[in-house]
Enzyme design. Structure first.
Site, PDB file in Angstrom:
ATOM      1  N   ARG A   1      32.248   0.547  48.830  1.00 26.96           N
ATOM      2  CA  ARG A   1      30.689  -0.161  49.082  1.00 26.96           C
ATOM      3  C   ARG A   1      30.222  -0.627  50.188  1.00 26.96           C
ATOM      4  O   ARG A   1      29.302  -0.429  50.052  1.00 26.96           O
ATOM      5  CB  ARG A   1      31.337  -1.377  47.956  1.00 26.96           C
ATOM      6  CG  ARG A   1      30.297  -2.443  47.920  1.00 26.96           C
ATOM      7  CD  ARG A   1      30.448  -3.470  46.727  1.00 26.96           C
ATOM      8  NE  ARG A   1      31.467  -4.240  47.081  1.00 26.96           N
ATOM      9  CZ  ARG A   1      32.495  -4.910  46.914  1.00 26.96           C
ATOM     10  NH1 ARG A   1      32.728  -3.774  45.485  1.00 26.96           N
ATOM     11  NH2 ARG A   1      33.337  -5.456  46.870  1.00 26.96           N
TER      12      ARG A   1
ATOM     13  N   ASP B   1      38.100 -10.073  54.776  1.00 26.64           N
ATOM     14  CA  ASP B   1      37.182 -10.933  53.628  1.00 26.64           C
ATOM     15  C   ASP B   1      38.921 -11.172  53.182  1.00 26.64           C
ATOM     16  O   ASP B   1      38.090 -11.613  51.538  1.00 26.64           O
ATOM     17  CB  ASP B   1      36.284 -11.136  53.548  1.00 26.64           C
ATOM     18  CG  ASP B   1      35.347  -9.530  52.885  1.00 26.64           C
ATOM     19  OD1 ASP B   1      36.763  -8.724  52.773  1.00 26.64           O
ATOM     20  OD2 ASP B   1      34.318  -8.882  53.057  1.00 26.64           O
TER      21      ASP B   1
ATOM     22  N   VAL C   1      36.529  -5.748  55.477  1.00 21.69           N
ATOM     23  CA  VAL C   1      35.032  -6.330  55.299  1.00 21.69           C
ATOM     24  C   VAL C   1      34.503  -5.965  53.071  1.00 21.69           C
ATOM     25  O   VAL C   1      34.820  -4.166  53.761  1.00 21.69           O
ATOM     26  CB  VAL C   1      34.159  -6.565  55.807  1.00 21.69           C
ATOM     27  CG1 VAL C   1      32.797  -6.923  55.574  1.00 21.69           C
ATOM     28  CG2 VAL C   1      34.272  -6.661  56.834  1.00 21.69           C
ATOM     29  N   HIS C   2      34.988  -6.344  52.512  1.00 21.29           N
ATOM     30  CA  HIS C   2      34.434  -6.098  50.806  1.00 21.29           C
ATOM     31  C   HIS C   2      33.868  -6.745  50.181  1.00 21.29           C
ATOM     32  O   HIS C   2      33.078  -6.201  48.936  1.00 21.29           O
ATOM     33  CB  HIS C   2      35.970  -5.181  50.477  1.00 21.29           C
ATOM     34  CG  HIS C   2      36.570  -5.887  49.911  1.00 21.29           C
ATOM     35  ND1 HIS C   2      37.668  -7.025  50.792  1.00 21.29           N
ATOM     36  CD2 HIS C   2      36.764  -6.582  48.746  1.00 21.29           C
ATOM     37  CE1 HIS C   2      38.501  -8.245  49.907  1.00 21.29           C
ATOM     38  NE2 HIS C   2      37.997  -7.331  48.615  1.00 21.29           N
ATOM     39  N   ARG C   3      34.227  -8.435  50.350  1.00 18.15           N
ATOM     40  CA  ARG C   3      33.537  -9.268  49.087  1.00 18.15           C
ATOM     41  C   ARG C   3      31.984  -9.116  48.953  1.00 18.15           C
ATOM     42  O   ARG C   3      31.399  -9.170  49.649  1.00 18.15           O
ATOM     43  CB  ARG C   3      34.454 -10.590  49.319  1.00 18.15           C
ATOM     44  CG  ARG C   3      36.269 -11.056  49.196  1.00 18.15           C
ATOM     45  CD  ARG C   3      36.579 -12.142  49.776  1.00 18.15           C
ATOM     46  NE  ARG C   3      37.792 -12.211  49.331  1.00 18.15           N
ATOM     47  CZ  ARG C   3      37.831 -12.439  47.794  1.00 18.15           C
ATOM     48  NH1 ARG C   3      36.856 -12.440  46.554  1.00 18.15           N
ATOM     49  NH2 ARG C   3      38.973 -12.359  47.707  1.00 18.15           N
TER      50      ARG C   3
END
Length: 359
Positions: free
Chosen positions: A243, A281, A208-210
């Site tokens: 992030r 994602d 999960v990073h977007r």
């Protein structure tokens, strides 16, 4: 001898570009100069990264990162132009949809240097994505559009590219070549399955990073609630993007998901080979899941790789935890045939042949 300059800015681009570099080195008809913009600063991209993965080291490292989109693209444009004026290449090769790709394309075209775009024609139809804006601009001014799929070519035709003086070729997805090449060595280079005490087919790999997910706290919570529910059935292993980690920490959010530090390419391949299924994602990981015969649950509202969804290999769930869980359950009994060839073969050689015609 003809010369090409390859513009790269992120680790996945180096992996893809290594495929073409290997073909170039075998033919010895073309000199390749590699420029790393530094867009994605990655401590893993040390000498060992290039040595172990047999990736040519960049001739130039511009070290441009940590800036806003505008500042980053502007500085890249200036520095890449300086390199092109010095090197005087016959053609510039760019990959994908990063700011580095856009800056390299603009710099080349303003100097009347031909551009070949690998992964052309992809569209999410979401103009809020910086990558979507980049793709459209890059395709419009490139001389050779190397498309991975029929869908990509259809996207270009729908945008009127039959009236634009550029060559459009379906060549397949270069990442397929990369996965096939590195899969032969990842098992001996990686010990992650043993280190994490994982059992084959008994865990789900997640990323999960977007920003569309990380910047919306409710979306992020819902995704992690879905992962937590899945973890009651299969262990969930999540290499945690910095992030995402920062936002989870800031909001004091904790979940019973196995979060690990970011992993290298060999480790990721081994996780893919051995997992039950994938939740992500990421665009690239959707295809890598398919190449490794794994179902993929897409935590986005759209995908560029629509053929994965239409053929039953992937399902779009957005940030909806309930849809994520339903997709996971459904895939446990799926009988789809992963042997279908969606992305071609010997893609690097096909791309090289098309580029060589343009020189």
């Amino acid at each position: 001898m003809k010369k090409i300059v390859t513009i790269l800015g992120a680790r996945p681009q180096f992996v893809k570009a290594a495929v073409l570099s290997r073909v170039i080195s075998k033919h010895k008809e073309v000199e390749e100069v590699i420029v790393h913009t530094g867009q994605h600063y990655d401590t893993n991209m040390s000498d060992i990264f290039f040595d172990e993965m047999e990736i040519p080291k960049p001739t130039y490292n511009l070290a441009i990162n940590g800036l806003s989109h505008g500042a980053m693209t502007g500085q890249m444009l200036q520095k890449i132009e300086e390199v092109l004026l010095d090197e005087k290449p016959d053609l510039v090769v760019v990959y994908g949809d990063t700011n580095s790709t856009l800056a390299g394309t603009l710099a080349a075209k303003k100097l009347n240097i031909k551009v070949a775009h690998v992964e052309a024609g992809l569209r999410s139809f979401n103009m809020k994505m910086p990558e979507e804006v980049n793709r459209i601009l890059i395709d419009r001014i490139s001389d050779l559009l190397l498309c991975p799929t029929d869908t990509a070519i259809n996207n270009l035709m729908n945008e009127g590219f039959e009236n634009i003086p550029t060559k459009i070729v379906k060549c397949g997805d270069i990442m397929k070549d990369a996965v096939e090449f590195y899969s032969k060595v990842s098992e001996e280079k990686s010990s992650i399955i043993r280190d994490l005490k994982l059992q084959k087919n008994e865990f789900v790999l997640a990323t999960v990073h977007r920003q569309e997910n990380t910047d919306n706290i409710e979306s992020l919570k819902s995704i992690f609630e879905g992962l937590q529910e899945i973890s009651k059935r299969k262990e969930v292993v999540l290499p945690l993007h910095p992030r995402t980690k920062a936002i989870l920490d800031k909001n004091k959010l904790t979940y019973t998901v196995k979060m690990i530090d970011p992993v290298g390419y060999f480790d990721m391949l081994e996780l893919l080979k051995n997992c039950n299924s994938v939740v992500t994602d990421s665009g690239g990981l959707q295809k890598e899941a398919f190449f490794n015969k794994k179902h993929c649950i897409i935590a986005r509202e759209e995908t560029e790789w629509v053929e994965l969804v239409s053929n039953g290999f992937a399902k779009i769930v957005g940030s909806d935890a309930a849809k994520m869980i339903d997709a996971f359950k459904g895939f446990q009994n799926s009988t789809v045939d992963f042997s279908i060839n969606l992305y071609g073969n010997n893609v690097g050689k096909k791309i090289y042949n098309e580029i060589f015609k343009l020189l």
